[in-house]
Scaffold this motif. Structure first.
Motif, mmCIF file in Angstrom:
data_model
loop_
_atom_site.group_PDB
_atom_site.id
_atom_site.type_symbol
_atom_site.label_atom_id
_atom_site.label_comp_id
_atom_site.label_asym_id
_atom_site.label_seq_id
_atom_site.Cartn_x
_atom_site.Cartn_y
_atom_site.Cartn_z
ATOM 1 N N VAL A 164 12.398 26.961 87.371
ATOM 2 C CA VAL A 164 12.028 27.860 86.272
ATOM 3 C C VAL A 164 10.514 27.857 86.076
ATOM 4 C CG1 VAL A 164 12.214 28.222 83.778
ATOM 5 C CG2 VAL A 164 14.264 27.709 85.117
ATOM 6 N N ALA A 165 9.891 26.683 86.122
ATOM 7 C CA ALA A 165 8.440 26.592 85.960
ATOM 8 C C ALA A 165 7.724 27.369 87.059
ATOM 9 C CB ALA A 165 7.992 25.134 85.954
ATOM 10 N N ALA A 166 8.177 27.207 88.287
ATOM 11 C CA ALA A 166 7.564 27.937 89.405
ATOM 12 C C ALA A 166 7.777 29.442 89.245
ATOM 13 C CB ALA A 166 8.148 27.457 90.730
ATOM 14 N N ALA A 167 8.970 29.821 88.805
ATOM 15 C CA ALA A 167 9.260 31.239 88.613
ATOM 16 C C ALA A 167 8.419 31.835 87.485
ATOM 17 C CB ALA A 167 10.744 31.436 88.326
ATOM 18 N N CYS A 168 8.073 31.037 86.501
ATOM 19 C CA CYS A 168 7.216 31.510 85.402
ATOM 20 C C CYS A 168 5.749 31.608 85.818
ATOM 21 C CB CYS A 168 7.340 30.576 84.200
ATOM 22 S SG CYS A 168 8.935 30.698 83.367
ATOM 23 N N ALA A 169 5.337 30.768 86.750
ATOM 24 C CA ALA A 169 3.938 30.758 87.167
ATOM 25 C C ALA A 169 3.541 32.068 87.846
ATOM 26 C CB ALA A 169 3.680 29.573 88.102
ATOM 27 N N VAL A 170 4.418 32.614 88.649
ATOM 28 C CA VAL A 170 4.082 33.832 89.408
ATOM 29 C C VAL A 170 3.796 35.018 88.493
ATOM 30 C CG1 VAL A 170 4.958 35.483 91.114
ATOM 31 C CG2 VAL A 170 5.267 33.021 91.475
ATOM 32 N N TYR B 208 -4.331 31.616 81.423
ATOM 33 C CA TYR B 208 -4.748 30.494 82.276
ATOM 34 C C TYR B 208 -4.088 29.209 81.769
ATOM 35 C CZ TYR B 208 -8.005 27.114 84.416
ATOM 36 O OH TYR B 208 -8.564 26.076 85.118
ATOM 37 N N THR B 209 -4.110 29.009 80.463
ATOM 38 C CA THR B 209 -3.509 27.803 79.898
ATOM 39 C C THR B 209 -1.993 27.848 80.011
ATOM 40 O OG1 THR B 209 -5.396 27.541 78.431
ATOM 41 C CG2 THR B 209 -3.411 26.336 77.845
ATOM 42 N N VAL B 210 -1.400 29.028 79.876
ATOM 43 C CA VAL B 210 0.049 29.163 80.083
ATOM 44 C C VAL B 210 0.396 28.744 81.517
ATOM 45 C CG1 VAL B 210 1.973 30.805 80.203
ATOM 46 C CG2 VAL B 210 0.337 30.934 78.305
ATOM 47 N N LEU B 211 -0.413 29.170 82.484
ATOM 48 C CA LEU B 211 -0.196 28.781 83.873
ATOM 49 C C LEU B 211 -0.321 27.270 84.044
ATOM 50 C CD1 LEU B 211 0.196 29.344 86.902
ATOM 51 C CD2 LEU B 211 -2.285 29.711 87.038
#
Length: 145
Positions: free
Chosen positions: A9-15, A41-44
Motif C-alpha cells: 500500500v505504501a509503495a502504491a501510494c508513493a507513485v 514531498y513530505t507525504v512521499l
C-alpha cells in the motif's frame, strides 16, 4: 494488516504522490505549485518511512517525514544540495537548491495530511479485520456486518 500488504500500500501510494507533485508543479504557476509540491514531498517521505518500517505508528511516521523534510531544507543552507542539484535533475527534485523558510510550514501541512490518511487507513484496516474475525468466530451473523 500484514507487513507485506502495508508495504504494498505504501509503495502504491508513493507513485501517485510523485505524479501529483510533478503535475502540481507543472500546472500551477508560482507559489501554489511550489507549496503543493513541498507538502506532497513530505507525504512521499511518509510513504517511504512506512515502506521501510510497515508497523510504524502514524504519528511517528509523520514526525519522521517532517524531520527528514526539514533536514533537507536546512541542508540547503550549506550549498551542498545546490551543487548536487546542478549536476542532476534527480538531485534537484530530491534535494532542492535554495533554502526557503515557508517550505517548512508546507512540510508540516504534508505531515499532518499524511498522518491523517495513515491513521484513518490503519483504523479502517483494524475495523475490517475485527469484523472478519468476529464473523469467523460466529459472534456476528453475516447479515449483521
Amino acid at each position: 494488516m500484514s507487513a507485506a500488504r502495508t508495504r504494498g500500500v505504501a509503495a502504491a501510494c508513493a507513485v501517485p504522490t510523485v505524479a501529483t507533485a510533478l503535475a502540481a508543479r507543472a500546472v500551477l504557476d508560482g507559489d501554489p505549485g511550489k507549496y503543493a509540491g513541498d507538502a506532497l514531498y513530505t507525504v512521499l517521505v511518509h510513504a517511504l518511512v512506512v515502506l521501510v518500517a510497515p508497523r510504524v505508528r502514524p504519528a511517528l511516521a509523520a514526525g519522521a517525514a517532517l524531520v527528514l523534510s526539514c533536514a533537507v531544507e536546512v541542508a540547503q543552507l550549506t550549498g551542498v544540495p545546490a551543487g548536487l542539484s546542478a549536476r542532476s535533475e534527480v538531485f534537484r527534485l530530491v534535494l532542492g537548491s535554495t533554502f526557503n523558510a515557508p517550505d517548512l510550514l508546507w512540510y508540516a501541512v504534508g505531515a499532518a495530511f499524511s498522518w491523517g490518511v495513515h491513521r484513518s487507513s490503519r483504523r479502517w484496516a483494524v475495523a475490517t479485520a475485527t469484523g472478519r474475525s468476529a464473523q469467523a468466530s460466529g459472534r456476528v451473523r453475516p447479515s449483521d456486518s
